[in-house]
Scaffold this active site. Structure first.
Site, PDB file in Angstrom:
ATOM      1  N   GLY A  32      33.933  65.254  28.322  1.00  0.00           N
ATOM      2  CA  GLY A  32      33.005  65.175  27.808  1.00  0.00           C
ATOM      3  C   GLY A  32      32.228  64.177  27.413  1.00  0.00           C
ATOM      4  O   GLY A  32      31.894  63.773  28.429  1.00  0.00           O
ATOM      5  N   HIS A  35      26.092  64.911  29.242  1.00  0.00           N
ATOM      6  CA  HIS A  35      25.163  63.965  29.956  1.00  0.00           C
ATOM      7  C   HIS A  35      24.498  64.769  30.660  1.00  0.00           C
ATOM      8  O   HIS A  35      25.372  66.174  31.124  1.00  0.00           O
ATOM      9  CB  HIS A  35      25.460  62.929  30.390  1.00  0.00           C
ATOM     10  CG  HIS A  35      26.473  62.873  31.638  1.00  0.00           C
ATOM     11  ND1 HIS A  35      26.430  63.150  32.925  1.00  0.00           N
ATOM     12  CD2 HIS A  35      27.079  61.576  31.198  1.00  0.00           C
ATOM     13  CE1 HIS A  35      26.925  62.476  33.773  1.00  0.00           C
ATOM     14  NE2 HIS A  35      27.372  61.876  32.533  1.00  0.00           N
ATOM     15  N   GLU A  36      23.085  64.619  31.531  1.00  0.00           N
ATOM     16  CA  GLU A  36      22.657  65.034  32.426  1.00  0.00           C
ATOM     17  C   GLU A  36      23.287  65.565  33.713  1.00  0.00           C
ATOM     18  O   GLU A  36      22.918  67.051  34.292  1.00  0.00           O
ATOM     19  CB  GLU A  36      21.017  65.251  32.228  1.00  0.00           C
ATOM     20  CG  GLU A  36      20.242  65.536  32.836  1.00  0.00           C
ATOM     21  CD  GLU A  36      19.696  67.031  32.150  1.00  0.00           C
ATOM     22  OE1 GLU A  36      19.741  67.520  33.404  1.00  0.00           O
ATOM     23  OE2 GLU A  36      19.697  67.381  30.802  1.00  0.00           O
ATOM     24  N   GLY A  37      23.621  65.066  34.000  1.00  0.00           N
ATOM     25  CA  GLY A  37      25.190  65.127  35.072  1.00  0.00           C
ATOM     26  C   GLY A  37      25.188  66.401  34.581  1.00  0.00           C
ATOM     27  O   GLY A  37      26.398  67.350  36.289  1.00  0.00           O
ATOM     28  N   HIS A  38      26.487  66.373  33.479  1.00  0.00           N
ATOM     29  CA  HIS A  38      27.403  67.394  33.675  1.00  0.00           C
ATOM     30  C   HIS A  38      27.049  68.479  33.269  1.00  0.00           C
ATOM     31  O   HIS A  38      27.142  69.712  34.712  1.00  0.00           O
ATOM     32  CB  HIS A  38      28.259  67.151  31.823  1.00  0.00           C
ATOM     33  CG  HIS A  38      28.996  65.873  31.902  1.00  0.00           C
ATOM     34  ND1 HIS A  38      28.980  64.842  31.403  1.00  0.00           N
ATOM     35  CD2 HIS A  38      30.448  65.837  32.367  1.00  0.00           C
ATOM     36  CE1 HIS A  38      29.634  63.991  31.267  1.00  0.00           C
ATOM     37  NE2 HIS A  38      30.414  64.457  32.114  1.00  0.00           N
ATOM     38  N   GLN A  62      44.651  59.603  33.064  1.00  0.00           N
ATOM     39  CA  GLN A  62      44.279  59.876  34.294  1.00  0.00           C
ATOM     40  C   GLN A  62      43.554  57.985  33.938  1.00  0.00           C
ATOM     41  O   GLN A  62      43.082  57.809  35.379  1.00  0.00           O
ATOM     42  CB  GLN A  62      43.298  59.992  35.240  1.00  0.00           C
ATOM     43  CG  GLN A  62      42.531  60.738  33.659  1.00  0.00           C
ATOM     44  CD  GLN A  62      41.342  61.950  34.276  1.00  0.00           C
ATOM     45  OE1 GLN A  62      41.602  62.726  34.312  1.00  0.00           O
ATOM     46  NE2 GLN A  62      40.247  61.214  34.908  1.00  0.00           N
ATOM     47  N   GLN A 154      36.865  60.973  43.910  1.00  0.00           N
ATOM     48  CA  GLN A 154      37.578  62.548  43.053  1.00  0.00           C
ATOM     49  C   GLN A 154      37.257  63.830  44.177  1.00  0.00           C
ATOM     50  O   GLN A 154      38.312  64.752  44.479  1.00  0.00           O
ATOM     51  CB  GLN A 154      36.757  62.319  42.180  1.00  0.00           C
ATOM     52  CG  GLN A 154      37.505  63.964  41.086  1.00  0.00           C
ATOM     53  CD  GLN A 154      36.895  63.419  39.724  1.00  0.00           C
ATOM     54  OE1 GLN A 154      37.633  62.718  39.239  1.00  0.00           O
ATOM     55  NE2 GLN A 154      36.316  63.897  39.256  1.00  0.00           N
ATOM     56  N   SER A 187      29.256  58.729  31.203  1.00  0.00           N
ATOM     57  CA  SER A 187      29.329  58.813  29.612  1.00  0.00           C
ATOM     58  C   SER A 187      29.833  57.472  29.306  1.00  0.00           C
ATOM     59  O   SER A 187      29.635  57.004  28.352  1.00  0.00           O
ATOM     60  CB  SER A 187      30.904  59.576  29.166  1.00  0.00           C
ATOM     61  OG  SER A 187      30.819  61.007  29.603  1.00  0.00           O
ATOM     62  N   ARG A 188      30.509  56.001  30.332  1.00  0.00           N
ATOM     63  CA  ARG A 188      30.383  54.757  29.882  1.00  0.00           C
ATOM     64  C   ARG A 188      29.207  54.137  29.744  1.00  0.00           C
ATOM     65  O   ARG A 188      29.582  53.001  29.948  1.00  0.00           O
ATOM     66  CB  ARG A 188      31.480  54.598  30.976  1.00  0.00           C
ATOM     67  CG  ARG A 188      33.437  55.136  31.033  1.00  0.00           C
ATOM     68  CD  ARG A 188      33.716  54.103  32.223  1.00  0.00           C
ATOM     69  NE  ARG A 188      35.164  54.692  31.781  1.00  0.00           N
ATOM     70  CZ  ARG A 188      36.094  55.405  32.485  1.00  0.00           C
ATOM     71  NH1 ARG A 188      35.423  55.624  33.433  1.00  0.00           N
ATOM     72  NH2 ARG A 188      37.792  56.085  32.128  1.00  0.00           N
TER      73      ARG A 188
HETATM   74  P1  AMP Z   1      34.064  62.976  33.821  1.00  0.00           P
HETATM   75  O1  AMP Z   1      33.452  63.866  32.851  1.00  0.00           O
HETATM   76  O2  AMP Z   1      33.448  61.741  34.310  1.00  0.00           O
HETATM   77  O3  AMP Z   1      35.197  63.026  34.798  1.00  0.00           O
HETATM   78  O4  AMP Z   1      32.925  63.959  34.819  1.00  0.00           O
HETATM   79  C1  AMP Z   1      33.013  65.198  34.884  1.00  0.00           C
HETATM   80  C2  AMP Z   1      32.191  66.529  36.171  1.00  0.00           C
HETATM   81  O5  AMP Z   1      30.981  65.513  36.261  1.00  0.00           O
HETATM   82  C3  AMP Z   1      32.885  65.802  37.648  1.00  0.00           C
HETATM   83  O6  AMP Z   1      33.292  66.175  38.401  1.00  0.00           O
HETATM   84  C4  AMP Z   1      31.902  64.236  37.625  1.00  0.00           C
HETATM   85  O7  AMP Z   1      32.219  63.912  38.985  1.00  0.00           O
HETATM   86  C5  AMP Z   1      30.511  65.232  37.295  1.00  0.00           C
HETATM   87  N1  AMP Z   1      29.218  63.688  37.230  1.00  0.00           N
HETATM   88  C6  AMP Z   1      30.028  62.067  35.643  1.00  0.00           C
HETATM   89  N2  AMP Z   1      28.389  61.709  36.557  1.00  0.00           N
HETATM   90  C7  AMP Z   1      27.648  62.414  37.304  1.00  0.00           C
HETATM   91  C8  AMP Z   1      26.077  62.341  37.604  1.00  0.00           C
HETATM   92  N3  AMP Z   1      25.728  61.405  37.387  1.00  0.00           N
HETATM   93  N4  AMP Z   1      25.858  62.989  38.021  1.00  0.00           N
HETATM   94  C9  AMP Z   1      27.357  64.148  38.319  1.00  0.00           C
HETATM   95  N5  AMP Z   1      28.002  64.474  38.603  1.00  0.00           N
HETATM   96  C10 AMP Z   1      28.058  63.912  37.787  1.00  0.00           C
END
Ligand code: AMP
Length: 285
Positions: A32, A35-38, A62, A154, A187-188
Site C-alpha cells: 500500500g 506510488h507511481e512505481g506500484h 517481514q 526479492q 513508500s519510505r
Molecule cells: P512494496 O509496497 O514496497 O512492498 O512494493 C510492492 C511492489 O512494488 C514490489 O514488487 C516492489 O518491487 C514494487 N516497487 C516498489 N517501488 C518500486 C519502484 N520505484 N519501481 C518499480 N517497482 C517498485
C-alpha cells in the site's frame, strides 16, 4: 466497478470462478501507500491479463523487531482511488488476523539467494516475504504475478521459490520507476526530511558513478566499491548498510566485473533505510 475483498475464503471463491470462466488473472502484491512505481506494475500486469488483482497488506512477518512496521505509511482511501483509476478489478485487503490466524506455523524459506544483501542485514525478512507471497498466490490464484526490479533480491527469491515449488505462475519483473531527479520511488521516501531527501540522491549517483567507471575501463570491483563508499559517506545523514557488487543470479560477491554485474546498495538516511540497484554491463571488447 472495482471490488474490494477482505476475506481469504471469498477471494479464493472469486478467483476460482474467474479462472473457470476462462479469464487470465494477474496479481500485483503491495504493502500500500501506492506510488507511481506500484501503478506501473499494475499497468504491466493489466497488459498481460484480463483480470487485475492487487493485494494491499502490510505484512508484519517481514519486518524485524526494531523495524518500521508500526510507522509504515498507510493510506487505504487514497490507495483505492489510485487503484480504481489504473483499472484494477479486485483489491484484496486482508487483516493480519485473516492472514495469520492463531495456530499457523508454516513458513516458506528459500536458501542460498537469501544469504546475501538484504538477507544479511534483515534476518527473517525474506522468509516473511516468501511465506506471505506463497499465501497470496494460493488465495488469489493468479496466472501471472508482477514485481519491481527495485527489490531485485526479492524478485530473485520469488522467482526461485516459484521454480523450486513448481508454482504454475509466470513472474514478470518491471524496471525501477524513479522521481524526476532519479530517486527510486518508495513508500519510505515519505519519512525523509527535505535535507535527507537531498542526501538520498547519493544512491542513484552511486549507480551512475559505477556505470561511468566501468564504461571508462575499470574492472576491479574493490576500486569501484571504495569510490561509491566515499561518495555516500560525503553526504550528511547517511550510514552505509551494504554496497555489493555481485553475480546477478546467485547474488554472490564478485571481485571483477563480468559481462553483467549487479550493483546493489542499502543506505540509511537518518532512520530511513533505502535500497537501489542496477545491472552493470561490461562494454564490448
Ligand atoms: P512494496 O509496497 O514496497 O512492498 O512494493 C510492492 C511492489 O512494488 C514490489 O514488487 C516492489 O518491487 C514494487 N516497487 C516498489 N517501488 C518500486 C519502484 N520505484 N519501481 C518499480 N517497482 C517498485
Amino acid at each position: 466497478m472495482m471490488e474490494v475483498i477482505e476475506s481469504v475464503k471469498e477471494m479464493q471463491r472469486r478467483a476460482e470462478a474467474l479462472r473457470l470462466a476462462g479469464h487470465t488473472l494477474s496479481l500485483v502484491p503491495t504493502m500500500g501507500f501506492l506510488h507511481e512505481g506500484h501503478l506501473e506494475l499494475m499497468r504491466v500486469a493489466k497488459k498481460h491479463s484480463d483480470i487485475l488483482i492487487i493485494s494491499i497488506f502490510v505484512n508484519p512477518t517481514q519486518f524485524g523487531p526494531t523495524e518500521d512496521f508500526q510507522q509504515y505509511p498507510r493510506d487505504p482511501e487514497g490507495d483505492l482511488k489510485k487503484a480504481e483509476e489504473v483499472g484494477v478489478d479486485i483489491v484484496f485487503m486482508p487483516t493480519a488476523g485473516q492472514m495469520y490466524p492463531p495456530g499457523s506455523q508454516t513458513k516458506v524459506r528459500v536458501e542460498k539467494v537469501t544469504q546475501h544483501l538484504c538477507g544479511l542485514s534483515r534476518p527473517g525478512h525474506f522468509e516473511g516475504v516468501t511465506t506471505v507471497v506463497a499465501k497470496l498466490f494460493n488465495i488469489t490464484k493468479p496466472h501471472i504475478a508482477v514485481f519491481g526490479q527495485k527489490d531485485y533480491q526479492q524478485l530473485t527469491v520469488i522467482s526461485r521459490m516459484v521454480m523450486d515449488l513448481d508454482m504454475d505462475i509466470e513472474i514478470i519483473g518491471v524496471p525501477t520507476v524513479r522521481e524526476p531527479d532519479g530517486l527510486a520511488m518508495s513508500s519510505r521516501n515519505s519519512y525523509l526530511s527535505p535535507e535527507q531527501r537531498r542526501s538520498a540522491l547519493c544512491l542513484k549517483e552511486s549507480l551512475e558513478l559505477a556505470e561511468k567507471m566501468v564504461m571508462e575501463g575499470e574492472r576491479n570491483c574493490a576500486v569501484v566499491k571504495q569510490a561509491i563508499e566515499a561518495l555516500i559517506r560525503s553526504r550528511p545523514f547517511t550510514r552505509i548498510d551494504y554496497v555489493s557488487l555481485c553475480h546477478p543470479v546467485t547474488l554472490e560477491e564478485v571481485d571483477a566485473f563480468g559481462e553483467e554485474t549487479l550493483l546493489a546498495l542499502a543506505v540509511k538516511v537518518g532512520e530511513t533505510r533505502l535500497i537501489d540497484n542496477t545491472l552493470i554491463r561490461r562494454p564490448g571488447k
